[in-house]
Write a protein that holds these residues in place. Structure first.
Motif, PDB file in Angstrom:
ATOM      1  N   UNK A 136       0.786  -1.238   0.000  1.00 55.13           N
ATOM      2  CA  UNK A 136       0.000   0.000   0.000  1.00 55.13           C
ATOM      3  C   UNK A 136       0.815   1.283   0.000  1.00 55.13           C
ATOM      4  N   UNK A 137       2.109   1.189   0.176  1.00 53.33           N
ATOM      5  CA  UNK A 137       2.931   2.397   0.139  1.00 53.33           C
ATOM      6  C   UNK A 137       3.662   2.560  -1.193  1.00 53.33           C
ATOM      7  N   UNK A 138       3.436   1.653  -2.139  1.00 56.32           N
ATOM      8  CA  UNK A 138       4.096   1.706  -3.454  1.00 56.32           C
ATOM      9  C   UNK A 138       3.269   2.562  -4.418  1.00 56.32           C
ATOM     10  N   UNK A 139       3.909   2.959  -5.517  1.00 56.87           N
ATOM     11  CA  UNK A 139       3.210   3.814  -6.483  1.00 56.87           C
ATOM     12  C   UNK A 139       3.157   3.204  -7.882  1.00 56.87           C
ATOM     13  N   UNK A 140       3.270   1.873  -7.988  1.00 58.88           N
ATOM     14  CA  UNK A 140       3.199   1.220  -9.291  1.00 58.88           C
ATOM     15  C   UNK A 140       1.735   1.116  -9.745  1.00 58.88           C
ATOM     16  N   UNK A 141       1.442   1.640 -10.938  1.00 61.65           N
ATOM     17  CA  UNK A 141       0.108   1.582 -11.556  1.00 61.65           C
ATOM     18  C   UNK A 141      -0.985   2.285 -10.743  1.00 61.65           C
ATOM     19  N   UNK A 142      -0.591   3.277  -9.977  1.00 66.02           N
ATOM     20  CA  UNK A 142      -1.556   4.016  -9.165  1.00 66.02           C
ATOM     21  C   UNK A 142      -1.124   5.482  -9.128  1.00 66.02           C
ATOM     22  N   UNK A 143      -2.090   6.383  -9.079  1.00 67.07           N
ATOM     23  CA  UNK A 143      -1.775   7.808  -9.124  1.00 67.07           C
ATOM     24  C   UNK A 143      -0.984   8.250  -7.897  1.00 67.07           C
ATOM     25  N   UNK A 144      -1.451   7.852  -6.712  1.00 64.00           N
ATOM     26  CA  UNK A 144      -0.755   8.097  -5.451  1.00 64.00           C
ATOM     27  C   UNK A 144      -0.733   6.768  -4.703  1.00 64.00           C
ATOM     28  N   UNK A 145       0.211   6.534  -3.809  1.00 65.17           N
ATOM     29  CA  UNK A 145       0.203   5.278  -3.061  1.00 65.17           C
ATOM     30  C   UNK A 145      -1.154   5.020  -2.395  1.00 65.17           C
ATOM     31  N   UNK A 146      -1.579   3.766  -2.402  1.00 65.92           N
ATOM     32  CA  UNK A 146      -2.897   3.359  -1.919  1.00 65.92           C
ATOM     33  C   UNK A 146      -3.159   3.866  -0.507  1.00 65.92           C
ATOM     34  N   UNK A 147      -2.141   3.828   0.354  1.00 64.22           N
ATOM     35  CA  UNK A 147      -2.344   4.211   1.748  1.00 64.22           C
ATOM     36  C   UNK A 147      -2.447   5.724   1.952  1.00 64.22           C
ATOM     37  N   UNK A 148      -2.299   6.511   0.898  1.00 61.63           N
ATOM     38  CA  UNK A 148      -2.470   7.961   1.015  1.00 61.63           C
ATOM     39  C   UNK A 148      -3.931   8.395   0.848  1.00 61.63           C
ATOM     40  N   UNK A 149      -4.794   7.481   0.420  1.00 62.19           N
ATOM     41  CA  UNK A 149      -6.200   7.815   0.203  1.00 62.19           C
ATOM     42  C   UNK A 149      -6.993   7.625   1.494  1.00 62.19           C
ATOM     43  N   UNK A 150      -7.838   8.602   1.814  1.00 63.37           N
ATOM     44  CA  UNK A 150      -8.704   8.514   2.988  1.00 63.37           C
ATOM     45  C   UNK A 150      -9.828   7.499   2.755  1.00 63.37           C
ATOM     46  N   UNK A 151     -10.246   7.346   1.491  1.00 61.57           N
ATOM     47  CA  UNK A 151     -11.310   6.404   1.151  1.00 61.57           C
ATOM     48  C   UNK A 151     -11.237   6.088  -0.342  1.00 61.57           C
ATOM     49  N   UNK A 152     -11.821   4.957  -0.700  1.00 60.33           N
ATOM     50  CA  UNK A 152     -11.846   4.486  -2.092  1.00 60.33           C
ATOM     51  C   UNK A 152     -13.295   4.249  -2.483  1.00 60.33           C
ATOM     52  N   UNK A 153     -13.705   4.866  -3.603  1.00 56.75           N
ATOM     53  CA  UNK A 153     -15.083   4.748  -4.076  1.00 56.75           C
ATOM     54  C   UNK A 153     -15.096   4.249  -5.514  1.00 56.75           C
ATOM     55  N   UNK A 154     -16.171   3.558  -5.850  1.00 59.71           N
ATOM     56  CA  UNK A 154     -16.408   3.127  -7.230  1.00 59.71           C
ATOM     57  C   UNK A 154     -17.721   3.765  -7.668  1.00 59.71           C
ATOM     58  N   UNK A 155     -17.688   4.489  -8.788  1.00 61.97           N
ATOM     59  CA  UNK A 155     -18.910   5.005  -9.401  1.00 61.97           C
ATOM     60  C   UNK A 155     -19.271   4.033 -10.509  1.00 61.97           C
ATOM     61  N   UNK A 156     -20.343   3.287 -10.303  1.00 61.87           N
ATOM     62  CA  UNK A 156     -20.788   2.304 -11.289  1.00 61.87           C
ATOM     63  C   UNK A 156     -21.892   2.873 -12.150  1.00 61.87           C
ATOM     64  N   UNK A 157     -21.811   2.591 -13.442  1.00 64.95           N
ATOM     65  CA  UNK A 157     -22.825   3.059 -14.384  1.00 64.95           C
ATOM     66  C   UNK A 157     -23.238   1.881 -15.259  1.00 64.95           C
ATOM     67  N   UNK A 158     -24.528   1.564 -15.231  1.00 62.21           N
ATOM     68  CA  UNK A 158     -25.079   0.491 -16.060  1.00 62.21           C
ATOM     69  C   UNK A 158     -26.040   1.150 -17.041  1.00 62.21           C
ATOM     70  N   UNK A 159     -25.968   0.752 -18.316  1.00 60.19           N
ATOM     71  CA  UNK A 159     -26.793   1.388 -19.338  1.00 60.19           C
ATOM     72  C   UNK A 159     -27.277   0.354 -20.347  1.00 60.19           C
ATOM     73  N   UNK A 160     -28.238   0.787 -21.169  1.00 57.74           N
ATOM     74  CA  UNK A 160     -28.753  -0.027 -22.268  1.00 57.74           C
ATOM     75  C   UNK A 160     -28.288   0.607 -23.567  1.00 57.74           C
TER      76      UNK A 160
END
Length: 145
Positions: free
Chosen positions: A71-95
């Motif tokens: 969680x302290x690494x920065x590979x394939x992530x904008x900022x290290x995982x442990x620097x985020x206060x929370x992680x959210x997913x915005x899901x969108x389903x459509x036709x």
């Protein structure tokens, strides 16, 4: 593209700036960074999928590869995982809409659709006022966080 101006306005209203992922396959799609205290960050990953025969086609929530395990690494992530206060997913389903034959479509020049530009934070936003003539290729949205 249609949601981005609202996302930028939301961030600006609450004192955040939005940092986009540097690369297409990096996590997350959007990082909200507090303007008063840049150590406060929120990750928002956007996931979309469509309905097929009345069922959702499905999507993954990400591999959470090495950045999740270390969680302290920065590979394939904008900022290290442990620097985020929370992680959210915005899901969108459509036709998917049936796309009409090209001879049924009208072609408009940019000036004919009454587009205006303004700045939201440091991003230029184009608003189009005459959308009734634009055929949408998707419909029936469901959003979830």
């Amino acid at each position: 593209m249609h949601l981005f101006p609202q996302i930028m306005e939301f961030a600006q209203r609450f004192g955040y700036k939005v940092v986009l992922a540097d690369k297409q396959n990096w996590y997350p799609d959007l990082t909200f960074v507090c303007e008063e205290n840049e150590s406060i960050k929120f990750a928002v990953d956007i996931k979309t999928t469509f309905r097929r025969n009345g069922k959702t086609a499905g999507f993954t929530l990400g591999s959470h590869g090495s950045y999740f395990k270390e969680r302290n690494k920065s590979k394939n992530i904008q900022f290290p995982y442990n620097q985020y206060a929370a992680h959210y997913c915005l899901g969108i389903v459509y036709t998917r809409n049936e796309i009409p034959d090209s001879e049924q479509l009208n072609i408009y020049k940019t000036e004919e659709i009454d587009a205006t530009q303004s700045m939201v934070g440091y991003r230029k936003v184009t608003r189009v006022k005459k959308l009734e003539s634009i055929v949408s290729v998707i419909k029936d949205f469901d959003f979830f966080v």
